[in-house]
Scaffold this motif. Sequence first.
Motif, PDB file in Angstrom:
ATOM      1  N   ALA A 122       0.843  -1.204   0.000  1.00 30.97           N
ATOM      2  CA  ALA A 122       0.000   0.000   0.000  1.00 30.97           C
ATOM      3  C   ALA A 122       0.878   1.254   0.000  1.00 30.97           C
ATOM      4  O   ALA A 122       0.594   2.219  -0.714  1.00 30.97           O
ATOM      5  N   THR A 123       1.965   1.220   0.774  1.00 34.61           N
ATOM      6  CA  THR A 123       2.888   2.349   0.817  1.00 34.61           C
ATOM      7  C   THR A 123       3.548   2.556  -0.538  1.00 34.61           C
ATOM      8  O   THR A 123       3.677   3.688  -1.013  1.00 34.61           O
ATOM      9  N   ALA A 126       1.148   4.293  -2.915  1.00 35.64           N
ATOM     10  CA  ALA A 126       1.030   5.725  -2.620  1.00 35.64           C
ATOM     11  C   ALA A 126       2.273   6.482  -3.077  1.00 35.64           C
ATOM     12  O   ALA A 126       2.180   7.567  -3.647  1.00 35.64           O
ATOM     13  N   LYS A 127       3.460   5.874  -2.854  1.00 32.12           N
ATOM     14  CA  LYS A 127       4.716   6.546  -3.210  1.00 32.12           C
ATOM     15  C   LYS A 127       4.887   6.694  -4.722  1.00 32.12           C
ATOM     16  O   LYS A 127       5.633   7.562  -5.168  1.00 32.12           O
ATOM     17  N   LYS A 128       4.199   5.883  -5.510  1.00 37.23           N
ATOM     18  CA  LYS A 128       4.248   6.055  -6.961  1.00 37.23           C
ATOM     19  C   LYS A 128       3.562   7.361  -7.369  1.00 37.23           C
ATOM     20  O   LYS A 128       3.900   7.964  -8.375  1.00 37.23           O
ATOM     21  N   TYR A 148      -6.505   0.952   3.555  1.00 37.72           N
ATOM     22  CA  TYR A 148      -5.310   1.527   4.166  1.00 37.72           C
ATOM     23  C   TYR A 148      -5.413   3.040   4.033  1.00 37.72           C
ATOM     24  O   TYR A 148      -5.644   3.574   2.947  1.00 37.72           O
ATOM     25  N   GLU A 149      -5.249   3.737   5.169  1.00 36.44           N
ATOM     26  CA  GLU A 149      -5.209   5.195   5.165  1.00 36.44           C
ATOM     27  C   GLU A 149      -3.762   5.592   5.396  1.00 36.44           C
ATOM     28  O   GLU A 149      -3.163   5.199   6.400  1.00 36.44           O
ATOM     29  N   LEU A 150      -3.183   6.337   4.457  1.00 38.95           N
ATOM     30  CA  LEU A 150      -1.777   6.723   4.539  1.00 38.95           C
ATOM     31  C   LEU A 150      -1.635   8.231   4.500  1.00 38.95           C
ATOM     32  O   LEU A 150      -2.400   8.924   3.816  1.00 38.95           O
ATOM     33  N   GLU A 151      -0.635   8.734   5.222  1.00 37.68           N
ATOM     34  CA  GLU A 151      -0.293  10.150   5.191  1.00 37.68           C
ATOM     35  C   GLU A 151       1.194  10.252   4.885  1.00 37.68           C
ATOM     36  O   GLU A 151       2.018   9.645   5.565  1.00 37.68           O
ATOM     37  N   LEU A 152       1.547  10.982   3.828  1.00 35.57           N
ATOM     38  CA  LEU A 152       2.935  11.182   3.420  1.00 35.57           C
ATOM     39  C   LEU A 152       3.223  12.674   3.383  1.00 35.57           C
ATOM     40  O   LEU A 152       2.325  13.474   3.072  1.00 35.57           O
ATOM     41  N   PHE A 161      -3.928   9.364   1.427  1.00 31.97           N
ATOM     42  CA  PHE A 161      -4.431   8.349   0.512  1.00 31.97           C
ATOM     43  C   PHE A 161      -5.366   7.399   1.241  1.00 31.97           C
ATOM     44  O   PHE A 161      -5.135   7.069   2.398  1.00 31.97           O
ATOM     45  N   ASP A 162      -6.390   6.938   0.540  1.00 34.98           N
ATOM     46  CA  ASP A 162      -7.209   5.800   0.941  1.00 34.98           C
ATOM     47  C   ASP A 162      -7.008   4.760  -0.147  1.00 34.98           C
ATOM     48  O   ASP A 162      -7.321   5.029  -1.320  1.00 34.98           O
ATOM     49  N   ILE A 163      -6.475   3.596   0.225  1.00 36.46           N
ATOM     50  CA  ILE A 163      -6.173   2.545  -0.738  1.00 36.46           C
ATOM     51  C   ILE A 163      -6.924   1.285  -0.339  1.00 36.46           C
ATOM     52  O   ILE A 163      -6.836   0.849   0.816  1.00 36.46           O
ATOM     53  N   ASP A 164      -7.653   0.702  -1.292  1.00 35.31           N
ATOM     54  CA  ASP A 164      -8.383  -0.534  -1.046  1.00 35.31           C
ATOM     55  C   ASP A 164      -7.378  -1.601  -0.608  1.00 35.31           C
ATOM     56  O   ASP A 164      -6.400  -1.875  -1.317  1.00 35.31           O
TER      57      ASP A 164
END
Length: 182
Positions: A122-123, A126-128, A148-152, A161-164
């Motif tokens: 998931a990370t 998001a990093k892409k 997955y909820e991510l903060e960068l 990001f919210d990623i399935d």
Amino acid sequence: MNKKLGLIIGSMVGATVLGFGVYHSSADAKDTKLNTDSIQQMVSEQYPGTITELELDKEGTKKVYEVEVRDGDTETDLKLDADTGEVLKEKSEVIDADDDFDDNEKENTVAKTDDLISEKKATDIAKKEFDGEVREVELDEDDGRAVYELELVKDKKEADFDIDAVTGEILEMDIDTEDDDD
């Protein structure tokens, strides 16, 4: 012909009104007397722990900083006036590690753990889209779906990001620029 012209004019007026409303509703750090560094320093001096969230927001005509501070098993949510630093609202709660574990168990009932992509995958997804430092990753459940909820963060930009968690599809991506120049 008149219906088409009316529809076009109506659409243009609606878009203009919507754009004007969005322009006036966004909070901008350069229009505040206190920048994020000042707020961080003020909060750190008064509240022990680590600042885990700091966000400038607008409530009506007033700009406020929303700050979350964690100290051990206590989480304190603050709302501060962006011009004076006055604490407008303070809420503290004890975070129970067992409750967090129970929440994670409930989330995993949405999809079998074996079906979920890894946190690393998931990370990477998001990093892409936004090459920044990962500040937070959380597995959550949203409308019966594991997400997955991510903060960068990078420089003065923050991406959420919210990623399935099953398919790896980006469901939501929000990139904000933080301007804290005074």
